[in-house]
Motif scaffolding. Structure first.
Motif, PDB file in Angstrom:
ATOM      1  N   ASP A 164       0.849  -1.185   0.000  1.00  0.00           N
ATOM      2  CA  ASP A 164       0.000   0.000   0.000  1.00  0.00           C
ATOM      3  C   ASP A 164       0.886   1.236   0.000  1.00  0.00           C
ATOM      4  O   ASP A 164       2.122   1.127   0.064  1.00  0.00           O
ATOM      5  N   TYR A 165       0.244   2.405  -0.038  1.00  0.00           N
ATOM      6  CA  TYR A 165       1.013   3.650  -0.097  1.00  0.00           C
ATOM      7  C   TYR A 165       1.875   3.833   1.145  1.00  0.00           C
ATOM      8  O   TYR A 165       2.906   4.512   1.104  1.00  0.00           O
ATOM      9  N   GLU A 166       1.459   3.244   2.241  1.00  0.00           N
ATOM     10  CA  GLU A 166       2.260   3.313   3.461  1.00  0.00           C
ATOM     11  C   GLU A 166       3.650   2.734   3.241  1.00  0.00           C
ATOM     12  O   GLU A 166       4.639   3.204   3.819  1.00  0.00           O
ATOM     13  N   ASP A 167       3.739   1.727   2.383  1.00  0.00           N
ATOM     14  CA  ASP A 167       5.027   1.095   2.105  1.00  0.00           C
ATOM     15  C   ASP A 167       5.933   1.966   1.242  1.00  0.00           C
ATOM     16  O   ASP A 167       7.107   1.630   1.047  1.00  0.00           O
ATOM     17  N   CYS A 168       5.391   3.065   0.735  1.00  0.00           N
ATOM     18  CA  CYS A 168       6.194   3.997  -0.068  1.00  0.00           C
ATOM     19  C   CYS A 168       6.950   5.000   0.798  1.00  0.00           C
ATOM     20  O   CYS A 168       7.832   5.711   0.310  1.00  0.00           O
ATOM     21  N   ASP A 169       6.581   5.054   2.072  1.00  0.00           N
ATOM     22  CA  ASP A 169       7.206   6.032   2.960  1.00  0.00           C
ATOM     23  C   ASP A 169       8.718   5.837   2.980  1.00  0.00           C
ATOM     24  O   ASP A 169       9.226   4.731   3.181  1.00  0.00           O
ATOM     25  N   GLY A 170       9.424   6.914   2.770  1.00  0.00           N
ATOM     26  CA  GLY A 170      10.881   6.882   2.832  1.00  0.00           C
ATOM     27  C   GLY A 170      11.576   6.597   1.524  1.00  0.00           C
ATOM     28  O   GLY A 170      12.789   6.815   1.410  1.00  0.00           O
ATOM     29  N   LEU A 171      10.842   6.128   0.510  1.00  0.00           N
ATOM     30  CA  LEU A 171      11.509   5.793  -0.757  1.00  0.00           C
ATOM     31  C   LEU A 171      12.089   7.017  -1.454  1.00  0.00           C
ATOM     32  O   LEU A 171      13.082   6.901  -2.189  1.00  0.00           O
ATOM     33  N   ILE A 172      11.494   8.170  -1.206  1.00  0.00           N
ATOM     34  CA  ILE A 172      12.002   9.384  -1.862  1.00  0.00           C
ATOM     35  C   ILE A 172      13.406   9.741  -1.380  1.00  0.00           C
ATOM     36  O   ILE A 172      14.146  10.469  -2.045  1.00  0.00           O
ATOM     37  N   ASN A 173      13.796   9.213  -0.239  1.00  0.00           N
ATOM     38  CA  ASN A 173      15.125   9.517   0.282  1.00  0.00           C
ATOM     39  C   ASN A 173      16.233   8.895  -0.557  1.00  0.00           C
ATOM     40  O   ASN A 173      17.379   9.355  -0.514  1.00  0.00           O
ATOM     41  N   PHE A 174      15.912   7.849  -1.321  1.00  0.00           N
ATOM     42  CA  PHE A 174      16.944   7.225  -2.166  1.00  0.00           C
ATOM     43  C   PHE A 174      17.380   8.156  -3.297  1.00  0.00           C
ATOM     44  O   PHE A 174      18.580   8.417  -3.458  1.00  0.00           O
ATOM     45  N   PRO A 175      16.465   8.685  -4.130  1.00  0.00           N
ATOM     46  CA  PRO A 175      16.922   9.623  -5.155  1.00  0.00           C
ATOM     47  C   PRO A 175      17.477  10.913  -4.554  1.00  0.00           C
ATOM     48  O   PRO A 175      18.395  11.518  -5.121  1.00  0.00           O
ATOM     49  N   ARG A 176      16.943  11.316  -3.415  1.00  0.00           N
ATOM     50  CA  ARG A 176      17.454  12.524  -2.762  1.00  0.00           C
ATOM     51  C   ARG A 176      18.905  12.357  -2.330  1.00  0.00           C
ATOM     52  O   ARG A 176      19.673  13.323  -2.289  1.00  0.00           O
ATOM     53  N   SER A 177      19.304  11.120  -2.032  1.00  0.00           N
ATOM     54  CA  SER A 177      20.651  10.867  -1.513  1.00  0.00           C
ATOM     55  C   SER A 177      21.724  10.839  -2.599  1.00  0.00           C
ATOM     56  O   SER A 177      22.919  10.804  -2.285  1.00  0.00           O
ATOM     57  N   ILE A 178      21.318  10.862  -3.875  1.00  0.00           N
ATOM     58  CA  ILE A 178      22.291  10.789  -4.963  1.00  0.00           C
ATOM     59  C   ILE A 178      23.171  12.041  -4.971  1.00  0.00           C
ATOM     60  O   ILE A 178      22.681  13.171  -4.863  1.00  0.00           O
ATOM     61  N   LYS A 179      24.457  11.833  -5.107  1.00  0.00           N
ATOM     62  CA  LYS A 179      25.389  12.957  -5.147  1.00  0.00           C
ATOM     63  C   LYS A 179      25.056  13.879  -6.314  1.00  0.00           C
ATOM     64  O   LYS A 179      24.879  13.429  -7.444  1.00  0.00           O
ATOM     65  N   GLY A 180      24.953  15.158  -6.051  1.00  0.00           N
ATOM     66  CA  GLY A 180      24.653  16.145  -7.082  1.00  0.00           C
ATOM     67  C   GLY A 180      23.177  16.442  -7.236  1.00  0.00           C
ATOM     68  O   GLY A 180      22.807  17.478  -7.817  1.00  0.00           O
ATOM     69  N   VAL A 181      22.299  15.554  -6.754  1.00  0.00           N
ATOM     70  CA  VAL A 181      20.859  15.805  -6.830  1.00  0.00           C
ATOM     71  C   VAL A 181      20.484  16.864  -5.802  1.00  0.00           C
ATOM     72  O   VAL A 181      20.824  16.753  -4.622  1.00  0.00           O
ATOM     73  N   ARG A 182      19.779  17.888  -6.271  1.00  0.00           N
ATOM     74  CA  ARG A 182      19.362  18.970  -5.382  1.00  0.00           C
ATOM     75  C   ARG A 182      17.895  18.872  -5.017  1.00  0.00           C
ATOM     76  O   ARG A 182      17.465  19.441  -4.015  1.00  0.00           O
ATOM     77  N   ALA A 183      17.123  18.163  -5.845  1.00  0.00           N
ATOM     78  CA  ALA A 183      15.704  17.957  -5.536  1.00  0.00           C
ATOM     79  C   ALA A 183      15.267  16.605  -6.064  1.00  0.00           C
ATOM     80  O   ALA A 183      15.637  16.196  -7.166  1.00  0.00           O
ATOM     81  N   ALA A 184      14.477  15.885  -5.259  1.00  0.00           N
ATOM     82  CA  ALA A 184      13.937  14.587  -5.644  1.00  0.00           C
ATOM     83  C   ALA A 184      12.420  14.679  -5.711  1.00  0.00           C
ATOM     84  O   ALA A 184      11.792  15.336  -4.870  1.00  0.00           O
ATOM     85  N   VAL A 185      11.835  14.012  -6.699  1.00  0.00           N
ATOM     86  CA  VAL A 185      10.392  14.040  -6.922  1.00  0.00           C
ATOM     87  C   VAL A 185       9.866  12.606  -6.882  1.00  0.00           C
ATOM     88  O   VAL A 185      10.441  11.703  -7.498  1.00  0.00           O
ATOM     89  N   PHE A 186       8.764  12.416  -6.171  1.00  0.00           N
ATOM     90  CA  PHE A 186       8.103  11.103  -6.114  1.00  0.00           C
ATOM     91  C   PHE A 186       6.666  11.279  -6.583  1.00  0.00           C
ATOM     92  O   PHE A 186       5.868  11.964  -5.942  1.00  0.00           O
ATOM     93  N   LEU A 187       6.344  10.644  -7.718  1.00  0.00           N
ATOM     94  CA  LEU A 187       5.004  10.692  -8.292  1.00  0.00           C
ATOM     95  C   LEU A 187       4.243   9.430  -7.889  1.00  0.00           C
ATOM     96  O   LEU A 187       4.754   8.317  -8.072  1.00  0.00           O
ATOM     97  N   LYS A 188       3.035   9.598  -7.370  1.00  0.00           N
ATOM     98  CA  LYS A 188       2.229   8.459  -6.934  1.00  0.00           C
ATOM     99  C   LYS A 188       0.878   8.480  -7.634  1.00  0.00           C
ATOM    100  O   LYS A 188       0.143   9.462  -7.542  1.00  0.00           O
ATOM    101  N   GLU A 189       0.586   7.389  -8.336  1.00  0.00           N
ATOM    102  CA  GLU A 189      -0.704   7.245  -9.000  1.00  0.00           C
ATOM    103  C   GLU A 189      -1.727   6.760  -7.980  1.00  0.00           C
ATOM    104  O   GLU A 189      -1.577   5.700  -7.381  1.00  0.00           O
ATOM    105  N   ARG A 190      -2.782   7.549  -7.773  1.00  0.00           N
ATOM    106  CA  ARG A 190      -3.797   7.209  -6.789  1.00  0.00           C
ATOM    107  C   ARG A 190      -5.140   6.946  -7.474  1.00  0.00           C
ATOM    108  O   ARG A 190      -5.267   7.051  -8.692  1.00  0.00           O
ATOM    109  N   LYS A 191      -6.136   6.624  -6.672  1.00  0.00           N
ATOM    110  CA  LYS A 191      -7.472   6.379  -7.206  1.00  0.00           C
ATOM    111  C   LYS A 191      -8.096   7.680  -7.682  1.00  0.00           C
ATOM    112  O   LYS A 191      -7.609   8.771  -7.387  1.00  0.00           O
ATOM    113  N   ASP A 192      -9.214   7.556  -8.378  1.00  0.00           N
ATOM    114  CA  ASP A 192      -9.988   8.719  -8.828  1.00  0.00           C
ATOM    115  C   ASP A 192      -9.179   9.654  -9.719  1.00  0.00           C
ATOM    116  O   ASP A 192      -9.322  10.872  -9.659  1.00  0.00           O
ATOM    117  N   ASP A 193      -8.293   9.068 -10.538  1.00  0.00           N
ATOM    118  CA  ASP A 193      -7.564   9.846 -11.539  1.00  0.00           C
ATOM    119  C   ASP A 193      -6.758  10.967 -10.890  1.00  0.00           C
ATOM    120  O   ASP A 193      -6.714  12.087 -11.380  1.00  0.00           O
TER     121      ASP A 193
END
Length: 333
Positions: free
Chosen positions: A245-274
C-alpha cells in the motif's frame, strides 16, 4: 498570535476536538496525539478526529486516546459541550487539507490552527503559525512548557512528540533542524524516550513485499538538468503486484534525494480517482515549496507536495519539470 495567546485560549476551555490534515504523516499524528495526551494530563477532555484510523506504524501512539472517524459523533460531542469547546487543527497548511468534513470541523468555535507550513495564511479564528520551526511537534512541546505540563510530560506524550520531530526533520538531517529542535529532543529523551525504539518502529518494519516495491519504484528512476533533479514513481499496478500500500512507499524518496549532485527529488504516486500526488524533497538551500505552490500545493523549504486530478504521472512530471528548471535558473533551488 504567539504561544502565550494560544495557552490563554486553551486554559479557558475544558473540551477539545483535535484534527489534522488528510493522509497524515508522522508530524501530523505525533502532534495530534501528543497534544491530546497533554490536554488529558491537564484534566481536560480531548477527542481526536481522523478520516481514517492511523496506520499500524502510528497506531501505538494513539493507544488509550479517544479517536473518532465518524463526523456525526464529533457533531454530537460538540453539541453536548455547548460553548465550552475549542477546535484545534495541527500541522495543516490550508482549509482544503482538512478533508471532506473540514467545513463541519470549522464550525467548532473558537478554531485554533497550530502549524509550521510557510504557505499557511491562517484559516482559523485563532492561529499560531511559525514557518521557521522544524515541525508542529516542536511547537506542541513549547506549548506544553507554556501550559506548565512539560515537566510532568508522560512517556507516551513524549514519544508522540519525538516521532513528530524526527519525522519532519528527516531524522535531524534537514536544514529545518535548529539548536532548539535538538534541545527539545533532548528534553523528550529525559522523559524516557528511546531513539532506537522510535527508529525501529518507524523504519525497521519492512515486509518482503515492500522490498519488492522498492525494487520496482527505483527501476523508474530518471534524472534531469545535469542530474540535479531525480524523479521516481509508483503505479497502482506496482502496489497490486507486490501486495503493498502507499504506506510502504514512505521513505523511498530519500533514495533519489541521496544521490550525489541531486538537489531535488520528486516522487510521483498514482492514486485512485484519476489523481496523482507529488512529493518533493530537497537538500541544502533548495526551496521546493515555491515549486509546489505553482500547482496549488505547499509545504516547507526542503519538503513540499501537491496533488493534481485528470493527468497521468508522465503528464504531471512534464508539467513540473519546467517549473523546477525555472527554479534552478532563478536560484530558488
Amino acid at each position: 498570535m504567539n504561544r502565550k495567546a494560544a495557552r490563554q485560549a486553551i486554559e479557558a476551555v475544558h473540551n477539545f476536538v483535535l484534527a489534522t490534515h488528510v493522509r497524515p504523516d508522522g508530524d501530523a499524528l505525533g502532534s495530534l496525539f501528543g497534544l491530546a495526551r497533554i490536554l488529558t494530563q491537564m484534566g481536560k477532555q480531548a477527542v481526536c478526529y481522523l478520516e481514517e484510523m492511523p496506520t499500524e506504524v502510528h497506531s501505538v501512539l494513539a493507544a488509550g486516546l479517544r479517536l473518532e472517524t465518524d463526523i456525526d459523533r464529533i457533531h454530537t460531542f460538540a453539541g453536548e459541550c455547548g460553548q465550552d469547546i475549542m477546535g484545534i487543527c495541527l500541522d495543516c497548511g490550508d482549509m482544503a487539507r482538512l478533508g471532506k468534513n473540514g467545513a463541519v470541523l470549522r464550525e467548532i468555535k473558537p478554531f485554533l490552527v497550530i502549524d509550521h507550513h510557510q504557505g499557511n495564511s491562517g484559516f482559523g479564528d485563532l492561529h499560531w503559525i511559525e514557518p521557521h520551526r522544524s515541525s508542529t511537534g516542536e511547537m506542541v512541546y513549547d506549548l506544553a512548557v507554556e501550559l506548565g505540563a512539560a515537566e510532568e510530560l508522560s512517556l507516551e506524550a513524549a514519544e508522540c512528540l519525538y516521532t513528530a520531530i524526527v519525522t519532519d526533520t528527516g531524522s535531524f538531517q534537514y536544514n529545518c533542524t535548529s539548536a532548539h529542535t535538538l534541545a527539545v529532543a533532548s528534553r523528550l529523551l529525559n522523559r524516557g524516550v528511546k531513539p532506537a525504539l522510535i527508529s525501529e518502529r518507524l523504519y525497521d518494519n519492512a515486509s518482503f513485499g515492500s522490498l519488492q516495491l522498492m525494487q520496482l519504484v527505483l527501476s523508474t528512476l530518471q534524472t534531469f538538468f545535469d542530474d540535479q533533479v531525480a524523479v521516481i514513481q509508483v503505479s497502482r499496478k506496482m502496489l497490486e503486484t507486490t501486495g503493498t500500500d502507499y504506506e510502504d512507499c514512505d521513505g523511498l524518496i530519500n533514495f533519489p534525494r541521496s544521490i550525489k549532485g541531486v538537489r531535488a527529488a520528486v516522487f510521483l504516486k498514482e492514486r485512485k480517482d484519476d489523481e496523482v500526488s507529488v512529493s518533493i524533497r530537497a537538500k541544502g538551500d533548495c526551496d521546493v515549496a515555491w515549486a509546489a505552490a505553482q500547482f496549488g500545493g505547499g509545504g516547507h523549504k526542503n519538503a513540499a507536495g501537491f496533488r493534481l486530478h485528470g493527468s497521468s504521472m508522465e503528464q504531471v512530471r512534464d508539467m513540473l519539470l519546467p517549473v523546477l528548471e525555472q527554479a534552478l535558473r532563478q536560484g530558488s533551488l
